[in-house]
Design a protein around this motif. Sequence first.
Motif, mmCIF file in Angstrom:
data_model
loop_
_atom_site.group_PDB
_atom_site.id
_atom_site.type_symbol
_atom_site.label_atom_id
_atom_site.label_comp_id
_atom_site.label_asym_id
_atom_site.label_seq_id
_atom_site.Cartn_x
_atom_site.Cartn_y
_atom_site.Cartn_z
ATOM 1 N N TYR A 81 0.715 -1.107 -0.044
ATOM 2 C CA TYR A 81 0.523 0.223 -0.002
ATOM 3 C C TYR A 81 1.210 1.100 -0.381
ATOM 4 C CZ TYR A 81 -0.080 0.916 4.825
ATOM 5 O OH TYR A 81 1.502 1.190 5.941
ATOM 6 N N ASP A 82 0.527 2.425 -0.805
ATOM 7 C CA ASP A 82 0.949 3.325 -0.696
ATOM 8 C C ASP A 82 0.368 4.603 0.667
ATOM 9 O OD1 ASP A 82 2.664 3.098 -3.071
ATOM 10 O OD2 ASP A 82 1.159 3.119 -4.240
ATOM 11 N N LEU A 83 1.277 5.365 1.131
ATOM 12 C CA LEU A 83 0.456 6.248 2.013
ATOM 13 C C LEU A 83 0.006 7.746 0.972
ATOM 14 C CD1 LEU A 83 3.935 6.571 4.556
ATOM 15 C CD2 LEU A 83 1.587 6.233 5.109
ATOM 16 N N PRO A 84 -1.149 8.149 1.830
ATOM 17 C CA PRO A 84 -1.295 9.275 0.451
ATOM 18 C C PRO A 84 -0.343 10.582 0.758
ATOM 19 C CG PRO A 84 -2.308 9.113 2.962
ATOM 20 C CD PRO A 84 -1.297 7.505 2.824
ATOM 21 N N PRO A 85 -0.110 11.253 -0.192
ATOM 22 C CA PRO A 85 1.054 11.946 -0.419
ATOM 23 C C PRO A 85 0.861 12.970 1.092
ATOM 24 C CG PRO A 85 -0.783 12.071 -2.299
ATOM 25 C CD PRO A 85 -1.355 11.333 -1.168
ATOM 26 N N GLU A 86 0.172 12.855 1.783
ATOM 27 C CA GLU A 86 -0.127 14.627 2.818
ATOM 28 C C GLU A 86 0.897 13.612 4.395
ATOM 29 O OE1 GLU A 86 -4.559 12.754 2.851
ATOM 30 O OE2 GLU A 86 -2.563 12.865 1.473
ATOM 31 N N LEU A 87 0.847 12.210 4.140
ATOM 32 C CA LEU A 87 1.983 11.578 4.904
ATOM 33 C C LEU A 87 3.110 11.309 4.339
ATOM 34 C CD1 LEU A 87 -0.829 9.362 6.050
ATOM 35 C CD2 LEU A 87 0.673 11.579 7.609
ATOM 36 N N ILE A 88 3.201 11.377 3.534
ATOM 37 C CA ILE A 88 4.936 11.117 2.677
ATOM 38 C C ILE A 88 5.556 11.995 3.954
ATOM 39 C CG2 ILE A 88 6.384 10.437 0.961
ATOM 40 C CD1 ILE A 88 3.957 9.292 -0.633
ATOM 41 N N GLY A 89 7.062 11.454 4.225
ATOM 42 C CA GLY A 89 7.796 12.540 4.397
ATOM 43 C C GLY A 89 7.382 12.951 6.002
ATOM 44 N N LYS A 90 6.578 12.693 6.325
ATOM 45 C CA LYS A 90 5.962 12.525 8.315
ATOM 46 C C LYS A 90 6.177 11.524 8.522
ATOM 47 C CE LYS A 90 2.512 16.267 7.716
ATOM 48 N NZ LYS A 90 1.977 16.944 6.792
ATOM 49 N N VAL A 91 5.628 10.299 8.265
ATOM 50 C CA VAL A 91 6.026 9.082 9.100
ATOM 51 C C VAL A 91 7.340 8.169 8.851
ATOM 52 C CG1 VAL A 91 3.160 8.478 9.196
ATOM 53 C CG2 VAL A 91 4.282 7.576 7.693
ATOM 54 N N TRP A 92 8.076 7.857 9.487
ATOM 55 C CA TRP A 92 8.703 6.420 8.935
ATOM 56 C C TRP A 92 10.092 8.113 9.001
ATOM 57 C CZ3 TRP A 92 5.681 4.025 5.927
ATOM 58 C CH2 TRP A 92 4.584 3.491 6.373
ATOM 59 N N LYS A 93 9.881 9.202 9.098
ATOM 60 C CA LYS A 93 10.759 9.496 9.025
ATOM 61 C C LYS A 93 11.551 10.027 7.882
ATOM 62 C CE LYS A 93 13.470 8.392 13.213
ATOM 63 N NZ LYS A 93 14.226 7.022 13.331
ATOM 64 N N GLY A 94 10.127 9.785 6.845
ATOM 65 C CA GLY A 94 10.299 10.335 5.142
ATOM 66 C C GLY A 94 10.627 9.265 4.404
ATOM 67 N N LYS A 95 11.180 7.912 4.812
ATOM 68 C CA LYS A 95 12.386 7.066 4.347
ATOM 69 C C LYS A 95 11.654 6.252 2.688
ATOM 70 C CE LYS A 95 14.422 5.417 8.216
ATOM 71 N NZ LYS A 95 14.783 5.094 8.950
ATOM 72 N N TYR A 96 10.167 6.217 3.403
ATOM 73 C CA TYR A 96 9.465 5.084 2.269
ATOM 74 C C TYR A 96 8.035 5.919 2.074
ATOM 75 C CZ TYR A 96 11.915 1.996 5.852
ATOM 76 O OH TYR A 96 13.319 1.118 6.124
ATOM 77 N N ARG A 97 7.886 5.242 0.321
ATOM 78 C CA ARG A 97 6.632 5.124 0.324
ATOM 79 C C ARG A 97 5.527 4.780 0.567
ATOM 80 N NH1 ARG A 97 7.461 2.981 -5.704
ATOM 81 N NH2 ARG A 97 5.707 3.761 -5.832
ATOM 82 N N GLY A 98 5.021 3.646 1.768
ATOM 83 C CA GLY A 98 4.150 2.821 1.830
ATOM 84 C C GLY A 98 4.612 1.527 2.149
#
Length: 159
Positions: A81-98
């Motif tokens: 699964y992919d994170l929604p665009p607004e969460l990319i960079g905020k969770v997992w220190k921005g290292k993953y897309r999903g």
Amino acid sequence: MTDPASLPYRPCAGVMLINRDGRVFVGQRIDNTLEAWQMPQGGIDPGEDARTAAVRELGEETGITADKVTLIAEAPDELLYDLPPELIGKVWKGKYRGQRQRWFLFRFEGEDSDIRIDTAHPEFRAWRWAEPADLPRLIVPFKRALYEDVLTAFADHLN
């Protein structure tokens, strides 16, 4: 900003835990105010195999020990699964897309009193047993397709 498509997926393991009535454990995340429920899941540590990670995460999130579960099935494929665009960079220190997840279906052999979400590092604020068919509508919308895929993977083992 990093192009999300260039980011890797975080390796993860997920657990669909069913009780004697064929209902599935779901928990409400402590860090989310949404009325969303999810199954236990979490990252696979370096050098750890997915099944070991699944049992470890189950224990860390629910207090359920390995002797209280029996493996029924493993999903044949990794599910993404992919994170929604607004969460990319905020969770997992921005290292993953999903996440790319290995899913396991376990039968819960214990009693409800064996479930202790008040763990050392709690992830859930509430828990309950849910009907498998209800899972896609209980989860956050960006994981809905993933949960539909999990249900498909384990369909032959659910009531």
